[in-house]
Design an enzyme around this catalytic site. Structure first.
Site, PDB file in Angstrom:
ATOM      1  N   ARG A  64     -69.810   6.641 -34.272  1.00 46.60           N
ATOM      2  CA  ARG A  64     -71.227   6.925 -33.994  1.00 46.60           C
ATOM      3  C   ARG A  64     -71.784   8.033 -34.907  1.00 46.60           C
ATOM      4  O   ARG A  64     -72.939   7.994 -35.316  1.00 46.60           O
ATOM      5  CB  ARG A  64     -71.367   7.319 -32.515  1.00 46.60           C
ATOM      6  CG  ARG A  64     -72.784   7.401 -32.034  1.00 46.60           C
ATOM      7  CD  ARG A  64     -72.836   7.518 -30.520  1.00 46.60           C
ATOM      8  NE  ARG A  64     -74.196   7.702 -30.056  1.00 46.60           N
ATOM      9  CZ  ARG A  64     -74.581   8.665 -29.216  1.00 46.60           C
ATOM     10  NH1 ARG A  64     -73.690   9.522 -28.743  1.00 46.60           N
ATOM     11  NH2 ARG A  64     -75.843   8.753 -28.845  1.00 46.60           N
ATOM     12  N   HIS A  68     -75.317   8.034 -37.004  1.00 42.94           N
ATOM     13  CA  HIS A  68     -76.357   9.054 -36.837  1.00 42.94           C
ATOM     14  C   HIS A  68     -76.566   9.863 -38.123  1.00 42.94           C
ATOM     15  O   HIS A  68     -77.642  10.381 -38.363  1.00 42.94           O
ATOM     16  CB  HIS A  68     -76.027   9.968 -35.653  1.00 42.94           C
ATOM     17  CG  HIS A  68     -76.308   9.327 -34.324  1.00 42.94           C
ATOM     18  ND1 HIS A  68     -76.827  10.006 -33.252  1.00 42.94           N
ATOM     19  CD2 HIS A  68     -76.166   8.047 -33.907  1.00 42.94           C
ATOM     20  CE1 HIS A  68     -76.979   9.174 -32.220  1.00 42.94           C
ATOM     21  NE2 HIS A  68     -76.563   7.983 -32.591  1.00 42.94           N
ATOM     22  N   ASN A 102     -78.684  13.658 -30.381  1.00 40.73           N
ATOM     23  CA  ASN A 102     -77.331  14.036 -30.804  1.00 40.73           C
ATOM     24  C   ASN A 102     -76.605  14.946 -29.813  1.00 40.73           C
ATOM     25  O   ASN A 102     -75.467  15.340 -30.070  1.00 40.73           O
ATOM     26  CB  ASN A 102     -77.390  14.716 -32.186  1.00 40.73           C
ATOM     27  CG  ASN A 102     -77.725  13.729 -33.284  1.00 40.73           C
ATOM     28  OD1 ASN A 102     -77.499  12.520 -33.129  1.00 40.73           O
ATOM     29  ND2 ASN A 102     -78.273  14.205 -34.384  1.00 40.73           N
ATOM     30  N   HIS A 200     -70.847  -1.097 -29.683  1.00 43.85           N
ATOM     31  CA  HIS A 200     -70.785  -0.716 -28.271  1.00 43.85           C
ATOM     32  C   HIS A 200     -69.670  -1.452 -27.526  1.00 43.85           C
ATOM     33  O   HIS A 200     -69.622  -1.428 -26.306  1.00 43.85           O
ATOM     34  CB  HIS A 200     -72.159  -0.922 -27.611  1.00 43.85           C
ATOM     35  CG  HIS A 200     -73.195   0.047 -28.101  1.00 43.85           C
ATOM     36  ND1 HIS A 200     -74.524  -0.030 -27.794  1.00 43.85           N
ATOM     37  CD2 HIS A 200     -73.073   1.149 -28.912  1.00 43.85           C
ATOM     38  CE1 HIS A 200     -75.183   0.963 -28.374  1.00 43.85           C
ATOM     39  NE2 HIS A 200     -74.326   1.685 -29.063  1.00 43.85           N
TER      40      HIS A 200
HETATM   41  C1  HEM Z   1     -79.188  -0.308 -32.028  1.00 46.65           C
HETATM   42  C2  HEM Z   1     -79.516   0.899 -31.649  1.00 46.65           C
HETATM   43  C3  HEM Z   1     -78.595   1.823 -30.939  1.00 46.65           C
HETATM   44  C4  HEM Z   1     -78.898   2.574 -29.851  1.00 46.65           C
HETATM   45  C5  HEM Z   1     -80.246   2.638 -29.160  1.00 46.65           C
HETATM   46  C6  HEM Z   1     -77.713   3.291 -29.480  1.00 46.65           C
HETATM   47  C7  HEM Z   1     -77.635   4.195 -28.434  1.00 46.65           C
HETATM   48  C8  HEM Z   1     -76.474   4.751 -27.962  1.00 46.65           C
HETATM   49  C9  HEM Z   1     -76.374   5.627 -26.822  1.00 46.65           C
HETATM   50  C10 HEM Z   1     -77.559   6.114 -25.993  1.00 46.65           C
HETATM   51  C11 HEM Z   1     -75.067   5.903 -26.610  1.00 46.65           C
HETATM   52  C12 HEM Z   1     -74.432   6.688 -25.466  1.00 46.65           C
HETATM   53  C13 HEM Z   1     -74.682   8.153 -25.534  1.00 46.65           C
HETATM   54  C14 HEM Z   1     -74.165   8.841 -24.296  1.00 46.65           C
HETATM   55  O1  HEM Z   1     -74.843   8.801 -23.279  1.00 46.65           O
HETATM   56  O2  HEM Z   1     -73.065   9.424 -24.342  1.00 46.65           O
HETATM   57  C15 HEM Z   1     -74.336   5.218 -27.643  1.00 46.65           C
HETATM   58  C16 HEM Z   1     -72.975   5.250 -27.776  1.00 46.65           C
HETATM   59  C17 HEM Z   1     -72.332   4.739 -28.852  1.00 46.65           C
HETATM   60  N1  HEM Z   1     -72.904   4.145 -29.964  1.00 46.65           N
HETATM   61 FE1  HEM Z   1     -74.778   3.495 -30.107  1.00 46.65          FE
HETATM   62  N2  HEM Z   1     -76.703   2.952 -30.329  1.00 46.65           N
HETATM   63  C18 HEM Z   1     -77.201   2.071 -31.247  1.00 46.65           C
HETATM   64  C19 HEM Z   1     -76.518   1.563 -32.325  1.00 46.65           C
HETATM   65  C20 HEM Z   1     -75.265   1.954 -32.687  1.00 46.65           C
HETATM   66  C21 HEM Z   1     -74.659   1.710 -33.957  1.00 46.65           C
HETATM   67  C22 HEM Z   1     -75.371   1.019 -35.129  1.00 46.65           C
HETATM   68  C23 HEM Z   1     -73.419   2.237 -33.912  1.00 46.65           C
HETATM   69  C24 HEM Z   1     -72.359   2.292 -34.965  1.00 46.65           C
HETATM   70  C25 HEM Z   1     -72.441   1.760 -36.165  1.00 46.65           C
HETATM   71  C26 HEM Z   1     -73.237   2.784 -32.589  1.00 46.65           C
HETATM   72  C27 HEM Z   1     -72.072   3.325 -32.103  1.00 46.65           C
HETATM   73  C28 HEM Z   1     -71.923   3.848 -30.834  1.00 46.65           C
HETATM   74  C29 HEM Z   1     -70.641   4.210 -30.265  1.00 46.65           C
HETATM   75  C30 HEM Z   1     -69.297   3.971 -30.898  1.00 46.65           C
HETATM   76  C31 HEM Z   1     -70.903   4.776 -29.022  1.00 46.65           C
HETATM   77  C32 HEM Z   1     -69.888   5.380 -28.029  1.00 46.65           C
HETATM   78  C33 HEM Z   1     -69.820   6.878 -28.276  1.00 46.65           C
HETATM   79  C34 HEM Z   1     -68.858   7.657 -27.391  1.00 46.65           C
HETATM   80  O3  HEM Z   1     -67.912   7.100 -26.835  1.00 46.65           O
HETATM   81  O4  HEM Z   1     -69.047   8.888 -27.286  1.00 46.65           O
HETATM   82  N3  HEM Z   1     -74.385   2.622 -31.888  1.00 46.65           N
HETATM   83  N4  HEM Z   1     -75.213   4.546 -28.452  1.00 46.65           N
END
Ligand code: HEM
Length: 333
Positions: A64, A68, A102, A200
């Site tokens: 992630r 970002h 972030n 995800h």
């Molecule tokens: C399409 C739009 C996207 C949105 C709106 C989004 C939003 C989010 C949000 C809100 C979280 C959880 C944050 C939390 O509450 O801890 C999350 C987690 C995550 N996102 Fe996304 N995301 C998007 C796209 C992506 C992309 C493009 C990637 C990687 C290339 C990604 C990788 C991840 C990963 C791996 C997690 C898990 C993080 C953890 O375990 O701490 N996301 N995302």
């Protein structure tokens, strides 16, 4: 005859040119450190393995971080994957990491550890932005996901601005039109969007991120009606409305394996965020979700994911004499 030979030559040239373009996207190249730090990929790999053997849940945040990093500074300045997400705030400037999208990012210490190991062997040569890109790739592949070649040669930026993170990172409440626009500004397509959302399949989310969706969707005092009610009930049993600390698995049951379950879940109306569920509202993205969710092997998704990650990793890179190679990742030199 002449015509067909000409077509053949043009086709061969195009194939060569497109391979070359892939390998050298935005001034990056696969062998960038061949002379200056030939062992960089081994060092990063072994450090990432070490980190993940101690803290396996760090893989998802490390992926992630790269996303970002690449999505900020783009619209106004044409800069993207420049390590700006790693910089600390200073007296005069609030950095990206202190911006609301972030607050839930993790893994900064791990990047710093990998950077220190690289610096020991190759001082002042490898950028933090490249290290983030390599660590993201290694983290995914260690979780049984795809492995792709990472074009290298990014330089580190000197500016990190909290308000730019807020303006550029898509929100989990976004609908398809908003997501598509947010990706398009960075040169990414709807296909990249549905493919990269497959990230995800790993990791966790805070309950606070989904509280409104579970308890008061659009001010109705009820959950989002587009979600599977059983899934809502399960999430509610974990997440109280004001819970800021509990984590839920993004892909229940297999959140530590990079696989196709994300698509299966979204297809069953079990997308965790609006931004996941909304993929079903678009013809192309919806059919991609349903197709991948029904497949027995992840080969096609893995290939697509690799391609989209290379595109993501090439957004607005600084190259040549631009920027700098930071000594440590949380501060400019
Ligand atoms: C399409 C739009 C996207 C949105 C709106 C989004 C939003 C989010 C949000 C809100 C979280 C959880 C944050 C939390 O509450 O801890 C999350 C987690 C995550 N996102 Fe996304 N995301 C998007 C796209 C992506 C992309 C493009 C990637 C990687 C290339 C990604 C990788 C991840 C990963 C791996 C997690 C898990 C993080 C953890 O375990 O701490 N996301 N995302």
């Amino acid at each position: 005859m002449y015509f067909s030979r000409k077509i053949l030559m043009v086709s061969l040239l195009c194939i060569y040119a497109s391979c070359n373009a892939d390998a050298q996207r935005g001034g990056l190249s696969l062998d960038y450190y061949i002379e200056t730090c030939p062992s960089v990929e081994e060092i990063v790999r072994s450090e990432t393995e070490r980190i993940m053997s101690i803290a396996p849940t760090l893989a998802a945040p490390l992926l992630r971080l790269h996303f970002h990093d690449c999505f900020v500074r783009v619209s106004s300045y044409d800069i993207g994957c420049d390590g700006s997400v790693l910089l600390n705030s200073t007296k005069n400037s609030k950095a990206e990491k202190d911006s609301p999208p972030n607050f839930t990012l993790r893994g900064y210490g791990s990047i710093e550890r990998v950077k220190a190991a690289v610096e020991e062997k190759c001082p002042g040569v490898v950028s933090c932005a490249d290290i983030v890109a390599l660590v993201a790739r290694d983290a995914v592949s260690i979780l049984k996901g795809p492995y792709w070649k990472v074009p290298l040669g990014r330089r580190d930026g000197r500016i990190s601005n909290a308000s730019e993170a807020l303006a550029n990172i898509p929100a989990p409440t976004f609908n398809f039109t908003q997501l598509k626009a947010s990706f398009a500004v960075k040169g990414l397509t709807s296909k990249d969007l549905v493919v990269l959302s497959g990230s995800h399949t790993i990791g966790t989310s805070h309950c606070s991120t989904i509280a409104t969706r579970l308890y008061n969707f659009s001010g109705t005092g009820a959950p989002d009606p587009s979600m599977d009610p059983e899934y809502v009930a399960r999430l509610k049993s974990r997440c109280r409305p004001t819970d800021n600390t509990t984590l839920v698995e993004m892909d229940p049951g297999s959140f530590r394996t990079f696989d196709l379950h994300y698509y299966e879940n979204v297809g069953k109306r079990r997308g965790l965020f609006t931004s996941d569920s909304t993929l079903l509202s678009d013809g192309l993205a919806g059919s991609y979700v349903r197709r991948q969710g029904s497949l027995a092997t992840a080969a096609e998704f893995f290939e697509d994911f690799s391609d989209s990650m290379v595109k993501l990793g090439s957004i607005g890179v600084l190259t040549g004499k631009e920027g700098e190679i930071r000594k440590r990742c949380d501060a400019v030199n």
